[in-house]
Design a protein around this motif. Sequence first.
Motif, short mmCIF file in Angstrom:
data_model
loop_
_atom_site.label_atom_id
_atom_site.label_comp_id
_atom_site.label_asym_id
_atom_site.label_seq_id
_atom_site.Cartn_x
_atom_site.Cartn_y
_atom_site.Cartn_z
N ARG A 1 0.85 -1.18 0.00
CA ARG A 1 0.00 0.00 0.00
C ARG A 1 0.89 1.23 0.00
NH1 ARG A 1 -2.37 -3.85 2.96
NH2 ARG A 1 -4.57 -4.24 2.62
N ILE A 2 0.45 2.24 -0.71
CA ILE A 2 1.12 3.53 -0.67
C ILE A 2 0.13 4.52 -0.07
CG2 ILE A 2 2.14 5.40 -2.04
CD1 ILE A 2 3.00 3.24 -4.07
N TYR A 3 0.59 5.20 0.99
CA TYR A 3 -0.27 6.13 1.71
C TYR A 3 0.04 7.56 1.32
CZ TYR A 3 -1.54 2.23 4.71
OH TYR A 3 -2.03 1.04 5.18
N ARG A 4 -0.98 8.37 1.33
CA ARG A 4 -0.85 9.82 1.13
C ARG A 4 -1.70 10.48 2.20
NH1 ARG A 4 -4.26 13.33 -1.96
NH2 ARG A 4 -3.22 15.30 -2.30
N GLY B 1 -3.42 0.68 -3.43
CA GLY B 1 -3.36 -0.58 -2.70
C GLY B 1 -3.96 -1.69 -3.53
N PRO B 2 -3.94 -2.91 -3.01
CA PRO B 2 -4.38 -4.06 -3.79
C PRO B 2 -5.85 -3.99 -4.21
CG PRO B 2 -4.01 -4.67 -1.49
CD PRO B 2 -3.48 -3.28 -1.66
N GLY B 3 -6.71 -3.51 -3.35
CA GLY B 3 -8.13 -3.41 -3.70
C GLY B 3 -8.38 -2.41 -4.81
N ASP C 1 -11.46 8.69 -4.79
CA ASP C 1 -10.33 8.89 -3.88
C ASP C 1 -9.00 8.64 -4.59
OD1 ASP C 1 -12.09 9.50 -1.85
OD2 ASP C 1 -11.84 7.59 -0.80
N THR C 2 -8.95 7.60 -5.42
CA THR C 2 -7.73 7.30 -6.16
C THR C 2 -7.41 8.43 -7.12
OG1 THR C 2 -8.16 4.92 -5.99
CG2 THR C 2 -6.60 5.63 -7.69
#
Length: 117
Positions: free
Chosen positions: A12-15, A22-24, A58-59
């Motif tokens: 996962r990459i957070y911002r 993330g995978p989902g 969101d993405t």
Amino acid sequence: MTHTPQVQFRMRIYRDGTIAIGPGRITLLEAIDRTGSISAAARHLKMSYRRAWLLVNDTNNALKQPAVTSSEGGASGGGSRLTETGQALIRHYRNIEAIAARSAQPDIDALTALIAR
């Protein structure tokens, strides 16, 4: 009964403390690419349209350029498609998973050998 261990990388990459990639989200983007719509992708993944739309929104908001663009309904029915950014997101994410799995294979083998079957 014999159980074969399965290994999954869940990068996962957070911002700003929330998941940007993330995978989902990658799975959802792949489903949108296959089906041509957020609603069809949501049905395929057994999630609500609202949840899928929120994840796409969101993405898109987390990225410099959107991953998905949508067109309104009408005679052709509208739909959604991945942008170059969306395609690149999937490609890089899946490449990282493959490289990590290959690099970690000896340790993965050692760990899975410890699991009862």
